[in-house]
Design a protein around this motif. Structure first.
Motif, PDB file in Angstrom:
ATOM      1  N   ARG A 222      43.406  35.097   6.098  1.00 19.61           N
ATOM      2  CA  ARG A 222      42.404  34.648   5.126  1.00 19.61           C
ATOM      3  C   ARG A 222      42.954  33.500   4.277  1.00 19.61           C
ATOM      4  O   ARG A 222      42.261  32.510   4.020  1.00 19.61           O
ATOM      5  N   GLN A 223      44.197  33.635   3.844  1.00 20.53           N
ATOM      6  CA  GLN A 223      44.816  32.591   3.035  1.00 20.53           C
ATOM      7  C   GLN A 223      44.901  31.275   3.804  1.00 20.53           C
ATOM      8  O   GLN A 223      44.676  30.194   3.249  1.00 20.53           O
ATOM      9  N   LYS A 226      41.155  29.821   4.248  1.00 18.76           N
ATOM     10  CA  LYS A 226      40.372  29.467   3.063  1.00 18.76           C
ATOM     11  C   LYS A 226      40.427  27.967   2.795  1.00 18.76           C
ATOM     12  O   LYS A 226      39.583  27.426   2.087  1.00 18.76           O
ATOM     13  N   TRP A 229      37.289  27.139   5.191  1.00 19.44           N
ATOM     14  CA  TRP A 229      36.027  27.871   5.170  1.00 19.44           C
ATOM     15  C   TRP A 229      35.811  28.529   3.805  1.00 19.44           C
ATOM     16  O   TRP A 229      36.567  29.409   3.413  1.00 19.44           O
ATOM     17  N   CYS A 231      33.888  30.756   2.926  1.00 21.85           N
ATOM     18  CA  CYS A 231      33.616  32.199   2.978  1.00 21.85           C
ATOM     19  C   CYS A 231      34.857  33.029   2.672  1.00 21.85           C
ATOM     20  O   CYS A 231      34.755  34.231   2.414  1.00 21.85           O
ATOM     21  N   PHE A 232      36.037  32.408   2.679  1.00 21.76           N
ATOM     22  CA  PHE A 232      37.276  33.136   2.393  1.00 21.76           C
ATOM     23  C   PHE A 232      37.834  32.840   1.003  1.00 21.76           C
ATOM     24  O   PHE A 232      38.917  33.297   0.663  1.00 21.76           O
ATOM     25  N   THR A 233      37.111  32.067   0.221  1.00 16.81           N
ATOM     26  CA  THR A 233      37.605  31.741  -1.122  1.00 16.81           C
ATOM     27  C   THR A 233      37.140  32.776  -2.132  1.00 16.81           C
ATOM     28  O   THR A 233      36.225  33.541  -1.878  1.00 16.81           O
TER      29      THR A 233
END
Length: 233
Positions: A222-223, A226, A229, A231-233
């Motif tokens: 995810r890190q 981000k 995208w 959507c991962f922040t």
């Protein structure tokens, strides 16, 4: 397939494909063109394809083909084979930067449904909704012994609910090895023809615990993504 029964249509979904890892030079560095699907002699232009690779081994051949493409998003959940250098940071290149997601797991021999469900919920589904693929190809070999048939069914059903996406399930690798996993194939077929739904199974609603390694890898991936995208922040 025109005129086919539901069973025949479902069987067409379960396509056996040769793994590109065995036939493609890993040094290939190319930009992929939009996928073309030929149905009833009509060519359909597909602009966005998502490949979700659930096989145990990393599909380095597939990754190499599409590494610089922003039209094919490749996701691989695989055994890290205890490598010191993990590949979660391999996210694509040039136009394809951000369109490859690697999720290497050191505990793949012991992970269970809860681990995979969490990976799908926290990584795969958010990126799928953001990418908006027109075609989703799910590669399976059913070699993760600790996963149940219903887990595979749940994953495929979740992906099939993505708006405007068609799902194809591909048996990747040696078909002989799949013959011992008949229940898995039957369960996936049942989902594809609408005879089975696992979405409302209470098992998926419970507060589930996952392995520490899986949680760590989810956070690392995810890190990494981000950057590309929201959507991962």
């Amino acid at each position: 397939m025109q005129g086919a029964t539901p069973i025949e249509n479902a069987i067409c979904h379960m396509i056996h494909i040769l793994s590109p890892a065995s036939t493609v030079d890993h040094r290939i560095n190319c930009k992929a063109s939009p996928a073309i699907i030929d149905t009833n002699n009509n060519k359909i232009q597909i602009e966005r394809v998502l490949i979700v690779d659930l096989t145990c081994e990393h599909g380095s051949g597939i990754q190499s083909i599409y590494y610089e493409s922003n039209q094919v998003f490749y996701i691989s959940i695989h055994d890290d084979n205890h490598q010191a250098e993990l590949n979660y940071h391999e996210c694509g290149k040039n136009d394809g930067l951000g369109y490859t997601m690697n999720i290497p797991l050191s505990s793949i021999d012991s992970i269970d449904d809860s681990d995979y469900i969490t990976i799908i919920n926290e990584l795969v589904l958010p990126i799928t909704r953001a990418f908006k693929p027109e075609l989703i190809v799910v590669c399976v070999d059913f070699h993760v012994q600790t996963l149940t048939p219903l887990c595979y069914a749940w994953i495929i059903e979740q992906l099939s609910m993505i708006s405007n996406s068609k799902v194809v399930v591909a048996l990747d690798g040696n078909l002989a090895s799949v013959s011992s996993r008949v229940t898995y194939v039957q369960t996936v077929l049942s989902v594809l023809i609408g005879k089975l739904s696992s979405i409302n199974n209470d098992k998926w609603k419970n507060n589930i615990n996952i392995h520490g390694d899986v949680r760590q890898k989810i956070d690392l991936v995810r890190q990494e993504h981000k950057k590309f995208w929201p959507c991962f922040t």
